[in-house]
Design an enzyme around this catalytic site. Structure first.
Site, mmCIF file in Angstrom:
data_model
loop_
_atom_site.group_PDB
_atom_site.id
_atom_site.type_symbol
_atom_site.label_atom_id
_atom_site.label_comp_id
_atom_site.label_asym_id
_atom_site.label_seq_id
_atom_site.Cartn_x
_atom_site.Cartn_y
_atom_site.Cartn_z
ATOM 1 C CG HIS A 15 7.021 11.407 -8.630
ATOM 2 N ND1 HIS A 15 8.199 11.724 -9.264
ATOM 3 C CD2 HIS A 15 7.332 10.404 -7.783
ATOM 4 C CE1 HIS A 15 9.169 10.958 -8.817
ATOM 5 N NE2 HIS A 15 8.667 10.144 -7.899
ATOM 6 C CG ASN A 19 3.735 2.354 1.716
ATOM 7 O OD1 ASN A 19 3.052 2.268 2.726
ATOM 8 N ND2 ASN A 19 3.693 1.430 0.758
ATOM 9 C CB SER A 97 2.283 1.097 -4.311
ATOM 10 O OG SER A 97 2.674 0.776 -2.993
ATOM 11 N NE ARG A 100 5.839 -2.850 1.462
ATOM 12 C CZ ARG A 100 5.172 -2.474 2.561
ATOM 13 N NH1 ARG A 100 5.393 -3.055 3.715
ATOM 14 N NH2 ARG A 100 4.274 -1.517 2.492
ATOM 15 C CG ASP A 139 13.530 -1.430 -4.204
ATOM 16 O OD1 ASP A 139 14.708 -1.224 -4.589
ATOM 17 O OD2 ASP A 139 13.094 -1.011 -3.131
ATOM 18 N N GLY A 172 13.327 3.163 -5.865
ATOM 19 C CA GLY A 172 14.201 2.592 -4.842
ATOM 20 C C GLY A 172 15.437 3.442 -4.637
ATOM 21 C CG HIS A 199 12.294 6.967 -9.412
ATOM 22 N ND1 HIS A 199 11.075 6.488 -9.743
ATOM 23 C CD2 HIS A 199 12.110 7.829 -8.373
ATOM 24 C CE1 HIS A 199 10.160 7.023 -8.950
ATOM 25 N NE2 HIS A 199 10.757 7.849 -8.107
ATOM 26 C CD GLU A 202 15.721 9.445 -7.121
ATOM 27 O OE1 GLU A 202 15.395 10.082 -6.115
ATOM 28 O OE2 GLU A 202 15.444 8.247 -7.297
HETATM 29 C C1 LIG Z 1 13.207 10.348 -3.041
HETATM 30 N N1 LIG Z 1 13.041 9.791 -4.291
HETATM 31 C C2 LIG Z 1 12.804 8.490 -4.516
HETATM 32 N N2 LIG Z 1 13.636 7.834 -5.333
HETATM 33 C C3 LIG Z 1 13.474 6.522 -5.578
HETATM 34 N N3 LIG Z 1 12.504 5.777 -5.036
HETATM 35 C C4 LIG Z 1 11.650 6.376 -4.213
HETATM 36 C C5 LIG Z 1 11.737 7.754 -3.907
HETATM 37 N N4 LIG Z 1 10.747 8.064 -3.071
HETATM 38 C C6 LIG Z 1 10.054 6.902 -2.864
HETATM 39 N N5 LIG Z 1 10.612 5.883 -3.533
HETATM 40 C C7 LIG Z 1 10.197 4.466 -3.564
HETATM 41 O O1 LIG Z 1 8.880 4.368 -3.060
HETATM 42 C C8 LIG Z 1 8.838 3.428 -1.973
HETATM 43 C C9 LIG Z 1 7.765 3.831 -0.983
HETATM 44 O O2 LIG Z 1 6.485 3.698 -1.563
HETATM 45 P P1 LIG Z 1 5.816 2.259 -1.853
HETATM 46 O O3 LIG Z 1 6.173 1.336 -0.692
HETATM 47 O O4 LIG Z 1 6.364 1.751 -3.152
HETATM 48 O O5 LIG Z 1 4.362 2.580 -1.894
HETATM 49 C C10 LIG Z 1 10.257 3.476 -1.396
HETATM 50 O O6 LIG Z 1 10.549 2.315 -0.644
HETATM 51 C C11 LIG Z 1 11.092 3.613 -2.658
HETATM 52 O O7 LIG Z 1 11.280 2.345 -3.273
#
Ligand SMILES: CNc1ncnc2c1ncn2[C@@H]1O[C@H](COP(=O)(O)O)[C@@H](O)[C@H]1O
Length: 268
Positions: A15, A19, A97, A100, A139, A172, A199, A202
């Protein structure tokens, strides 16, 4: 269990949002190139996040995305993240990821994906003792056409990468959008042989989660609010158990996400 022991045992990491896995060192390195104020803002947000809620997490991603708005940065992040997981003795790593683009920086979704794949390949050439796979993320605020584009890219790069791209993630901010609109695209992804990591729950969202579970995802991200005590339902728990769908969670974030769980009440 000591930290040293945890570091030494071989691990799988299922998981890791690219980013969301950047170390302070990499953030600092990239921010210094771009705008040192971004590092200070990130530091302040992280300190605030330590006592905050899941909402802070999404504020932090907005900052990180300002730093990672070019292909070179994406490559550096992926390369550093893989090395850091390997140094922690992770043997199997699934990165996920959200592709973008940033036209003003010359970054396209394709160059974004290829930068990650190049970092994976370079680490492989260095004979790092870690297997790395990639999921392309949708997202949940994306519309159907963007989601479909991501699935098309995942299928294309699954073939081009010889199986490094393994599937699609849905993630997202859980307080935004309605994932049910994306069901047709996710079903289609499954038909095309892509793995699905969604996801779900949550925040309390019984109706949405019920609908999403009908797809029978390969994995659920978090699922903190599946249980009736956390705003879910016994039906949701039973479905997850019946289909033996693994939950892939982040313990600290799950504690945070339970805080707003009681106040969010989408789709109920
Ligand atoms: C806390 N729990 C979570 N729930 C939902 N989405 C999450 C997340 N944690 C991260 N992201 C998702 O991962 C993106 C960043 O990585 P990447 O830019 O994709 O590599 C966030 O913008 C979100 O869309």
């Amino acid at each position: 269990m000591s930290l040293d022991f945890c570091k030494r045992i071989p691990k799988v990491e299922l998981h890791a949002h690219l980013n969301g896995s950047i170390s302070e060192e990499t953030i600092k390195k990239l921010a210094m190139k771009k705008n040192p104020e971004l590092y200070k803002d990130w530091r302040m947000s992280v300190d605030k996040g330590k006592v905050g809620t899941i909402d802070n997490v999404f504020q932090i991603f907005k900052l990180i995305h300002q730093i990672s708005d070019n292909t070179e940065a994406i490559y550096t992040i992926a390369y550093d993240v893989i090395h850091e997981f390997s140094a922690d003795n992770v043997k199997y790593l699934e990165l996920r990821s959200t592709p973008r683009d940033a036209p003003s920086m010359g970054m396209t979704k394709i160059s974004y994906i290829e930068a990650i794949l190049k970092a994976i390949e370079d680490c492989h050439k260095e004979k790092l003792d870690i297997v790395v796979k990639l999921l392309l993320a949708i997202d949940r605020r994306n519309d159907l056409s963007i989601a479909k584009e991501t699935v098309d890219l995942a299928e294309r790069y699954s073939k081009l990468s010889g199986g490094t791209v393994v599937g699609v993630d849905l993630s997202g901010d859980p307080s935004v959008g309605d994932a049910r609109t994306l069901v047709p695209v996710l079903r289609d992804a499954k038909c095309r042989g892509l793995k699905l990591a969604l996801h779900l729950a949550e925040v309390p969202a019984v109706d949405e989660t019920e609908e999403m579970l009908k797809i029978i995802p390969d994995r659920i991200g978090h699922g903190t609010c599946l249980h009736p005590d956390a705003g879910g339902s016994q039906g949701l728990v039973d479905t997850v158990l019946q289909h033996r769908i693994p939950l892939v969670m982040t313990s600290s974030l799950n504690c945070m996400s339970l805080k707003p769980a009681m106040s969010h009440s989408r789709h109920s």
